[in-house]
Write an enzyme that holds these catalytic residues in place. Structure first.
Site, PDB file in Angstrom:
ATOM      1  N   HIS A 287     -93.745 -36.948 -47.085  1.00 56.05           N
ATOM      2  CA  HIS A 287     -93.025 -35.670 -47.026  1.00 56.05           C
ATOM      3  C   HIS A 287     -92.082 -35.689 -45.819  1.00 56.05           C
ATOM      4  O   HIS A 287     -92.486 -36.048 -44.710  1.00 56.05           O
ATOM      5  CB  HIS A 287     -94.055 -34.549 -46.889  1.00 56.05           C
ATOM      6  CG  HIS A 287     -93.508 -33.165 -46.985  1.00 56.05           C
ATOM      7  ND1 HIS A 287     -93.210 -32.558 -48.189  1.00 56.05           N
ATOM      8  CD2 HIS A 287     -93.236 -32.245 -46.029  1.00 56.05           C
ATOM      9  CE1 HIS A 287     -92.783 -31.321 -47.963  1.00 56.05           C
ATOM     10  NE2 HIS A 287     -92.775 -31.111 -46.651  1.00 56.05           N
TER      11      HIS A 287
ATOM     12  N   SER B  14     -96.877 -35.523 -43.892  1.00 55.36           N
ATOM     13  CA  SER B  14     -95.576 -35.089 -43.382  1.00 55.36           C
ATOM     14  C   SER B  14     -95.168 -35.881 -42.144  1.00 55.36           C
ATOM     15  O   SER B  14     -95.862 -35.865 -41.127  1.00 55.36           O
ATOM     16  CB  SER B  14     -95.606 -33.602 -43.036  1.00 55.36           C
ATOM     17  OG  SER B  14     -94.417 -33.273 -42.357  1.00 55.36           O
TER      18      SER B  14
ATOM     19  N   ASP C 273     -97.923 -26.577 -48.876  1.00 57.46           N
ATOM     20  CA  ASP C 273     -97.458 -27.136 -47.595  1.00 57.46           C
ATOM     21  C   ASP C 273     -97.782 -26.190 -46.447  1.00 57.46           C
ATOM     22  O   ASP C 273     -97.250 -25.081 -46.378  1.00 57.46           O
ATOM     23  CB  ASP C 273     -95.938 -27.350 -47.697  1.00 57.46           C
ATOM     24  CG  ASP C 273     -95.339 -28.018 -46.468  1.00 57.46           C
ATOM     25  OD1 ASP C 273     -96.079 -28.390 -45.544  1.00 57.46           O
ATOM     26  OD2 ASP C 273     -94.088 -28.161 -46.460  1.00 57.46           O
TER      27      ASP C 273
ATOM     28  N   ASP D 256     -89.502 -33.432 -43.614  1.00 60.99           N
ATOM     29  CA  ASP D 256     -89.108 -32.049 -43.289  1.00 60.99           C
ATOM     30  C   ASP D 256     -87.797 -32.037 -42.513  1.00 60.99           C
ATOM     31  O   ASP D 256     -87.766 -32.366 -41.330  1.00 60.99           O
ATOM     32  CB  ASP D 256     -90.193 -31.397 -42.424  1.00 60.99           C
ATOM     33  CG  ASP D 256     -91.439 -31.065 -43.216  1.00 60.99           C
ATOM     34  OD1 ASP D 256     -91.324 -30.354 -44.229  1.00 60.99           O
ATOM     35  OD2 ASP D 256     -92.525 -31.514 -42.819  1.00 60.99           O
TER      36      ASP D 256
ATOM     37  N   MET E 255     -84.878 -29.807 -40.876  1.00 60.47           N
ATOM     38  CA  MET E 255     -84.673 -28.433 -40.379  1.00 60.47           C
ATOM     39  C   MET E 255     -83.348 -28.337 -39.651  1.00 60.47           C
ATOM     40  O   MET E 255     -82.997 -29.241 -38.883  1.00 60.47           O
ATOM     41  CB  MET E 255     -85.788 -28.060 -39.401  1.00 60.47           C
ATOM     42  CG  MET E 255     -87.174 -28.203 -39.960  1.00 60.47           C
ATOM     43  SD  MET E 255     -88.387 -27.744 -38.705  1.00 60.47           S
ATOM     44  CE  MET E 255     -89.905 -28.128 -39.587  1.00 60.47           C
TER      45      MET E 255
ATOM     46  N   MET F 261     -85.238 -27.516 -45.132  1.00 60.75           N
ATOM     47  CA  MET F 261     -85.288 -26.160 -44.563  1.00 60.75           C
ATOM     48  C   MET F 261     -83.942 -25.908 -43.892  1.00 60.75           C
ATOM     49  O   MET F 261     -83.827 -25.873 -42.664  1.00 60.75           O
ATOM     50  CB  MET F 261     -86.460 -26.064 -43.573  1.00 60.75           C
ATOM     51  CG  MET F 261     -87.801 -25.988 -44.298  1.00 60.75           C
ATOM     52  SD  MET F 261     -89.185 -26.397 -43.230  1.00 60.75           S
ATOM     53  CE  MET F 261     -89.188 -28.175 -43.425  1.00 60.75           C
TER      54      MET F 261
ATOM     55  N   GLY G 161     -98.746 -27.791 -37.535  1.00 63.53           N
ATOM     56  CA  GLY G 161     -99.903 -27.359 -36.756  1.00 63.53           C
ATOM     57  C   GLY G 161    -100.247 -25.887 -36.818  1.00 63.53           C
ATOM     58  O   GLY G 161    -101.019 -25.393 -35.991  1.00 63.53           O
TER      59      GLY G 161
ATOM     60  N   HIS H 292     -88.081 -32.108 -48.083  1.00 61.10           N
ATOM     61  CA  HIS H 292     -88.153 -30.648 -47.990  1.00 61.10           C
ATOM     62  C   HIS H 292     -87.044 -30.177 -47.059  1.00 61.10           C
ATOM     63  O   HIS H 292     -87.141 -30.345 -45.851  1.00 61.10           O
ATOM     64  CB  HIS H 292     -89.551 -30.277 -47.457  1.00 61.10           C
ATOM     65  CG  HIS H 292     -89.767 -28.822 -47.232  1.00 61.10           C
ATOM     66  ND1 HIS H 292     -90.840 -28.340 -46.505  1.00 61.10           N
ATOM     67  CD2 HIS H 292     -89.079 -27.726 -47.640  1.00 61.10           C
ATOM     68  CE1 HIS H 292     -90.802 -27.028 -46.470  1.00 61.10           C
ATOM     69  NE2 HIS H 292     -89.733 -26.625 -47.144  1.00 61.10           N
TER      70      HIS H 292
ATOM     71  N   MET I 237     -95.152 -22.562 -49.661  1.00 59.52           N
ATOM     72  CA  MET I 237     -95.434 -22.645 -48.223  1.00 59.52           C
ATOM     73  C   MET I 237     -96.697 -21.826 -47.926  1.00 59.52           C
ATOM     74  O   MET I 237     -96.773 -20.644 -48.244  1.00 59.52           O
ATOM     75  CB  MET I 237     -94.269 -22.072 -47.412  1.00 59.52           C
ATOM     76  CG  MET I 237     -92.991 -22.889 -47.439  1.00 59.52           C
ATOM     77  SD  MET I 237     -93.185 -24.631 -47.026  1.00 59.52           S
ATOM     78  CE  MET I 237     -93.941 -24.555 -45.401  1.00 59.52           C
TER      79      MET I 237
HETATM   80  C1  DX5 Z   1     -93.546 -26.779 -41.892  1.00 60.96           C
HETATM   81  C2  DX5 Z   1     -93.337 -28.026 -42.692  1.00 60.96           C
HETATM   82  C3  DX5 Z   1     -94.581 -28.725 -43.029  1.00 60.96           C
HETATM   83  C4  DX5 Z   1     -95.335 -29.239 -41.834  1.00 60.96           C
HETATM   84  C5  DX5 Z   1     -96.787 -29.143 -42.165  1.00 60.96           C
HETATM   85  O1  DX5 Z   1     -92.358 -26.086 -41.787  1.00 60.96           O
HETATM   86  O2  DX5 Z   1     -92.686 -27.716 -43.925  1.00 60.96           O
HETATM   87  O3  DX5 Z   1     -94.377 -29.775 -43.971  1.00 60.96           O
HETATM   88  O4  DX5 Z   1     -95.026 -30.567 -41.492  1.00 60.96           O
HETATM   89  O5  DX5 Z   1     -97.523 -29.393 -41.032  1.00 60.96           O
HETATM   90  P1  DX5 Z   1     -99.084 -29.079 -40.954  1.00 60.96           P
HETATM   91  O6  DX5 Z   1     -99.745 -29.872 -42.045  1.00 60.96           O
HETATM   92  O7  DX5 Z   1     -99.444 -29.524 -39.580  1.00 60.96           O
HETATM   93  O8  DX5 Z   1     -99.251 -27.586 -41.162  1.00 60.96           O
HETATM   94 ZN    ZN Z   2     -92.613 -29.344 -45.475  1.00 58.25          ZN
END
Ligand code: DX5
Ligand code: ZN
Length: 213
Positions: free
Chosen positions: A31, A6, A173, A33, A35, A66, A143, A64, A135
């Site tokens: 990946h 990611s 994920d 993300d 948001m 969000m 993290g 992805h 998820m």
């Molecule tokens: C969280 C994201 C994830 C995130 C995962 O909302 O969708 O893709 O980057 O991060 P780790 O692997 O650190 O949990």
């Molecule tokens: Zn993600």
């Protein structure tokens, strides 16, 4: 196992260097993300960053979203070079229509479920999906710790896919490490996303290798 590091956990001051590391590694996808600060309590980055990454990246982008109303952004996501577009079930009022629109735009369609959303919510769309993203943390931040119930949920999703004859693959994920990856692999996961585990590692390419099980 398909491994999708990611970008959220990359060093945003050195994105090109980190994308070149992904190119040289055993990672299968990258990946991305996105948001919006409304669907999740955080804001990450958007289309200009995706376009800049795409100039260097030699692997498919697994995007992805969000965001609320992800159906508003299908052509923009495609124009950034995305191979897979993940939309949240919870964000789509007309999920079936949105899945068709993603396919019509030439991308693979994936639906993401929050930890609190049961797999039965996908009963009536599963046959048309290329992937389901479960998820294993509440979305919004890298993290966080893996939610253990995701292992059983992966089994339930695998059962739904087998029962319906769907070709959908399963991606997980959140909180993926060399300890949690084997748990979801054993339950039927085909792909994992890993952010902090890869980018906080002293040797990110070795961390990616450790997930190729
Ligand atoms: C969280 C994201 C994830 C995130 C995962 O909302 O969708 O893709 O980057 O991060 P780790 O692997 O650190 O949990
Ligand atoms: Zn993600």
């Amino acid at each position: 196992m398909i491994v999708s590091p990611s970008l959220l956990s990359a060093d945003f001051g050195n994105i090109q260097r980190d994308v070149e590391m992904i190119n040289a590694s055993e990672a299968d996808w990258l990946h991305i993300d996105v948001m919006d600060g409304v669907f999740v309590p955080n804001i990450s980055f958007g289309f200009p960053v995706m376009k800049a990454v795409a100039r260097t990246l030699k692997k498919p982008m697994d995007v992805h979203l969000m965001v609320v109303k992800p159906e508003n952004w299908i052509s923009q996501v495609r124009d950034c070079g995305a191979a897979i577009m993940n939309v949240h079930q919870e964000a789509c009022l007309h999920l079936d229509r949105t899945i068709h629109a993603i396919h019509d735009a030439g991308m693979k369609a994936a639906v993401t479920l929050n930890p609190s959303t049961p797999v039965c919510m996908l009963e009536d769309v599963i046959e048309g999906l290329d992937m389901v993203l479960l998820m294993s943390v509440n979305p919004g931040f890298g993290g966080q710790s893996f939610i253990p119930g995701t292992v059983e949920k992966t089994r339930r999703l695998k059962e739904l896919i087998s029962r319906t004859g769907s070709k959908a693959i399963i991606e997980i994920d959140g909180g993926i490490t060399d300890r949690t990856c084997p748990l979801v692999a054993g339950a039927g996961a085909d792909a994992v996303v890993a952010g902090s585990y890869v980018f906080s590692a002293a040797d990110p390419m070795a961390a990616i290798h450790s997930l190729k099980i």
